[in-house]
Scaffold this motif. Structure first.
Motif, PDB file in Angstrom:
ATOM      1  N   ASN A  19       0.752  -1.175  -0.007  1.00 53.78           N
ATOM      2  CA  ASN A  19       0.178   0.126   0.196  1.00 53.78           C
ATOM      3  C   ASN A  19       0.645   1.328   0.102  1.00 53.78           C
ATOM      4  OD1 ASN A  19      -1.903  -1.477   0.009  1.00 53.78           O
ATOM      5  ND2 ASN A  19      -3.016  -1.936   1.717  1.00 53.78           N
ATOM      6  N   LEU A  20       1.503   1.381   0.997  1.00 49.71           N
ATOM      7  CA  LEU A  20       2.777   2.335   0.447  1.00 49.71           C
ATOM      8  C   LEU A  20       3.365   2.265  -1.072  1.00 49.71           C
ATOM      9  CD1 LEU A  20       5.112   1.982   3.514  1.00 49.71           C
ATOM     10  CD2 LEU A  20       3.591   3.968   2.849  1.00 49.71           C
ATOM     11  N   GLU A  21       3.364   1.357  -1.702  1.00 47.18           N
ATOM     12  CA  GLU A  21       3.869   1.722  -3.485  1.00 47.18           C
ATOM     13  C   GLU A  21       2.659   1.776  -4.018  1.00 47.18           C
ATOM     14  OE1 GLU A  21       6.067   1.388  -6.220  1.00 47.18           O
ATOM     15  OE2 GLU A  21       6.642   1.217  -4.419  1.00 47.18           O
ATOM     16  N   ARG A  22       1.232   1.731  -3.233  1.00 51.77           N
ATOM     17  CA  ARG A  22      -0.425   2.367  -3.964  1.00 51.77           C
ATOM     18  C   ARG A  22       0.064   3.951  -3.391  1.00 51.77           C
ATOM     19  NH1 ARG A  22      -2.035  -3.225  -2.684  1.00 51.77           N
ATOM     20  NH2 ARG A  22      -3.073  -3.972  -4.014  1.00 51.77           N
ATOM     21  N   TYR A  23       0.412   4.153  -2.660  1.00 51.68           N
ATOM     22  CA  TYR A  23       0.916   5.669  -2.599  1.00 51.68           C
ATOM     23  C   TYR A  23       2.146   6.094  -3.355  1.00 51.68           C
ATOM     24  CZ  TYR A  23      -2.652   5.906   1.706  1.00 51.68           C
ATOM     25  OH  TYR A  23      -3.882   5.781   2.527  1.00 51.68           O
ATOM     26  N   ALA A  24       2.681   6.190  -3.044  1.00 50.15           N
ATOM     27  CA  ALA A  24       3.671   6.100  -3.847  1.00 50.15           C
ATOM     28  C   ALA A  24       3.626   6.602  -5.295  1.00 50.15           C
ATOM     29  CB  ALA A  24       5.277   5.633  -3.607  1.00 50.15           C
ATOM     30  N   ARG A  25       2.933   6.169  -5.820  1.00 47.29           N
ATOM     31  CA  ARG A  25       2.483   5.974  -7.381  1.00 47.29           C
ATOM     32  C   ARG A  25       2.083   6.784  -7.699  1.00 47.29           C
ATOM     33  NH1 ARG A  25      -1.675   4.891 -11.098  1.00 47.29           N
ATOM     34  NH2 ARG A  25      -2.438   4.739  -9.306  1.00 47.29           N
ATOM     35  N   ALA A  26       0.507   7.345  -6.878  1.00 48.79           N
ATOM     36  CA  ALA A  26      -0.255   8.002  -6.870  1.00 48.79           C
ATOM     37  C   ALA A  26      -0.037   9.962  -6.232  1.00 48.79           C
ATOM     38  CB  ALA A  26      -2.028   8.526  -6.437  1.00 48.79           C
ATOM     39  N   VAL A  27       1.163   9.830  -5.447  1.00 53.09           N
ATOM     40  CA  VAL A  27       1.593  11.094  -4.359  1.00 53.09           C
ATOM     41  C   VAL A  27       2.224  12.202  -5.170  1.00 53.09           C
ATOM     42  CG1 VAL A  27       2.340  12.381  -2.863  1.00 53.09           C
ATOM     43  CG2 VAL A  27       0.361  10.536  -2.437  1.00 53.09           C
ATOM     44  N   LYS A  28       2.516  13.233  -6.345  1.00 54.48           N
ATOM     45  CA  LYS A  28       3.232  13.573  -6.511  1.00 54.48           C
ATOM     46  C   LYS A  28       4.668  13.882  -6.330  1.00 54.48           C
ATOM     47  CE  LYS A  28      -0.087  16.654  -8.942  1.00 54.48           C
ATOM     48  NZ  LYS A  28      -0.635  18.072  -8.937  1.00 54.48           N
ATOM     49  N   PRO A  29       5.787  13.916  -6.907  1.00 57.13           N
ATOM     50  CA  PRO A  29       6.618  13.995  -5.774  1.00 57.13           C
ATOM     51  C   PRO A  29       6.488  15.447  -5.577  1.00 57.13           C
ATOM     52  CG  PRO A  29       7.126  13.514  -7.935  1.00 57.13           C
ATOM     53  CD  PRO A  29       5.391  13.596  -7.908  1.00 57.13           C
ATOM     54  N   GLY A  30       7.829  15.422  -4.191  1.00 54.11           N
ATOM     55  CA  GLY A  30       7.704  16.461  -2.833  1.00 54.11           C
ATOM     56  C   GLY A  30       5.733  17.040  -1.951  1.00 54.11           C
ATOM     57  N   ALA A  31       4.696  16.196  -2.546  1.00 45.98           N
ATOM     58  CA  ALA A  31       3.789  16.427  -2.066  1.00 45.98           C
ATOM     59  C   ALA A  31       3.697  15.395  -0.427  1.00 45.98           C
ATOM     60  CB  ALA A  31       3.025  15.479  -3.064  1.00 45.98           C
ATOM     61  N   GLU A  32       3.460  15.829   0.399  1.00 41.61           N
ATOM     62  CA  GLU A  32       2.588  15.408   1.690  1.00 41.61           C
ATOM     63  C   GLU A  32       2.053  13.925   1.707  1.00 41.61           C
ATOM     64  OE1 GLU A  32       2.088  18.331   4.861  1.00 41.61           O
ATOM     65  OE2 GLU A  32       3.722  19.976   4.144  1.00 41.61           O
ATOM     66  N   PHE A  33       2.516  12.967   2.543  1.00 40.38           N
ATOM     67  CA  PHE A  33       1.426  11.553   2.898  1.00 40.38           C
ATOM     68  C   PHE A  33       1.804  12.268   4.072  1.00 40.38           C
ATOM     69  CE2 PHE A  33       1.508   7.206   4.395  1.00 40.38           C
ATOM     70  CZ  PHE A  33      -0.037   7.444   4.807  1.00 40.38           C
ATOM     71  N   ARG A  34       0.072  12.578   5.203  1.00 41.40           N
ATOM     72  CA  ARG A  34       0.025  12.419   6.466  1.00 41.40           C
ATOM     73  C   ARG A  34       0.080  11.383   7.375  1.00 41.40           C
ATOM     74  NH1 ARG A  34      -1.737  19.093   6.469  1.00 41.40           N
ATOM     75  NH2 ARG A  34       0.247  19.961   5.587  1.00 41.40           N
ATOM     76  N   PHE A  35      -0.249  10.958   8.384  1.00 47.40           N
ATOM     77  CA  PHE A  35      -0.362  10.264   9.269  1.00 47.40           C
ATOM     78  C   PHE A  35      -0.705  10.151  10.744  1.00 47.40           C
ATOM     79  CE2 PHE A  35      -0.130   6.238  11.345  1.00 47.40           C
ATOM     80  CZ  PHE A  35      -0.133   5.283  11.421  1.00 47.40           C
ATOM     81  N   ALA A  36      -2.289   9.838  10.901  1.00 45.59           N
ATOM     82  CA  ALA A  36      -2.048   9.804  12.653  1.00 45.59           C
ATOM     83  C   ALA A  36      -2.519   8.826  13.548  1.00 45.59           C
ATOM     84  CB  ALA A  36      -2.951  11.164  12.448  1.00 45.59           C
ATOM     85  N   SER A  37      -2.140   8.746  14.589  1.00 44.15           N
ATOM     86  CA  SER A  37      -2.440   7.540  15.184  1.00 44.15           C
ATOM     87  C   SER A  37      -2.004   7.886  17.034  1.00 44.15           C
ATOM     88  CB  SER A  37      -1.603   6.047  14.638  1.00 44.15           C
ATOM     89  OG  SER A  37      -1.856   4.672  15.196  1.00 44.15           O
ATOM     90  N   ASP A  38      -3.030   7.128  17.273  1.00 39.29           N
ATOM     91  CA  ASP A  38      -2.327   7.565  18.667  1.00 39.29           C
ATOM     92  C   ASP A  38      -2.476   5.942  19.673  1.00 39.29           C
ATOM     93  OD1 ASP A  38      -5.221   6.479  18.166  1.00 39.29           O
ATOM     94  OD2 ASP A  38      -5.978   5.907  20.257  1.00 39.29           O
TER      95      ASP A  38
END
Length: 228
Positions: free
Chosen positions: A150-169
């Motif tokens: 799924n990180l590979e899926r995100y990496a394919r879809a997200v533009k270079p230089g764009a942010e991926f934000r993740f939150a968890s407790d």
């Protein structure tokens, strides 16, 4: 333990029965707001939206919709794709969109993997994954959404230089995510000091789930990664 998991990354889909009004909205309005994955994605994702938008952001698993709706209200020139399989949460957001007339949100009510595979390469200006199901028991960790595939899926879809934000407790999920991001290599963690991952992002609205976590003594962490 392998990271590969064949099946959904979410649990139950239905809770309390919907009111007649929300049932009607789900039957008649949601189909107009929902992504149609049977058709090719537009080359320019901005064409998905009724409102004129300049950039496009994805939120995977929007829960009660507090964050998705807040961002859509404060950023009318940003198009938001929200994914949530839980029926009650989807109905809440559909009702809010109808009441407020927001034209910069599109929705999907099934597995986010389907959308990530459908999106054009380098088409997202930002992606959020906030408080995903932590699957806290170790034997269930393979069901966590953050994994190599799924990180590979995100990496394919997200533009270079764009942010991926993740939150968890959940500490084990935070550590899990950092390790998988490091091993993947397609994203760079931006934190340079503790405040960078202890403090939420600007104009953070909080979420219902986050409030519950705080009341129960769990501490949220906010991770920002750049697509390299």
């Amino acid at each position: 333990m392998t990271d590969r998991y064949e099946g959904s990354f979410f649990g139950r889909r239905k809770g309390k029965p919907l009111s007649p009004r929300r049932t009607d909205l789900m039957e008649n309005l949601l189909p107009r707001l929902a992504l149609d994955l049977s058709q090719p994605a537009p080359a320019d994702l901005r064409d998905l939206f009724d409102a004129p938008v300049e950039t496009v952001c994805l939120e995977v698993g929007f829960g009660g919709g507090e964050h998705l709706l807040h961002r859509a209200r404060e950023n009318p020139t940003v198009g938001y794709i929200g994914i949530e399989p839980f029926v009650g949460s989807m109905a809440k957001v559909v009702a809010a969109l109808e009441e407020e007339g927001l034209g910069n949100v599109r929705l999907y009510d099934d597995d986010a993997v389907n959308v990530l595979d459908w999106l054009p390469e380098a088409s997202l200006d930002m992606a959020y994954q906030l408080y995903p199901d932590p699957w806290p028991k170790k034997r269930h960790w393979k069901r966590r959404f953050i994994n190599e595939q799924n990180l590979e899926r995100y990496a394919r879809a997200v533009k270079p230089g764009a942010e991926f934000r993740f939150a968890s407790d959940i500490d084990t999920y935070v550590d899990w995510t950092l390790r998988h991001i490091r091993d993947h290599g397609g994203f760079r963690w931006t934190a340079t000091r503790a405040a960078d991952w202890k403090s939420p992002w600007a104009n953070w609205p909080g979420t219902r789930y986050e409030g519950k976590a705080l009341r129960e003594g769990r501490v949220p962490r906010y991770l920002t990664f750049l697509r390299v």
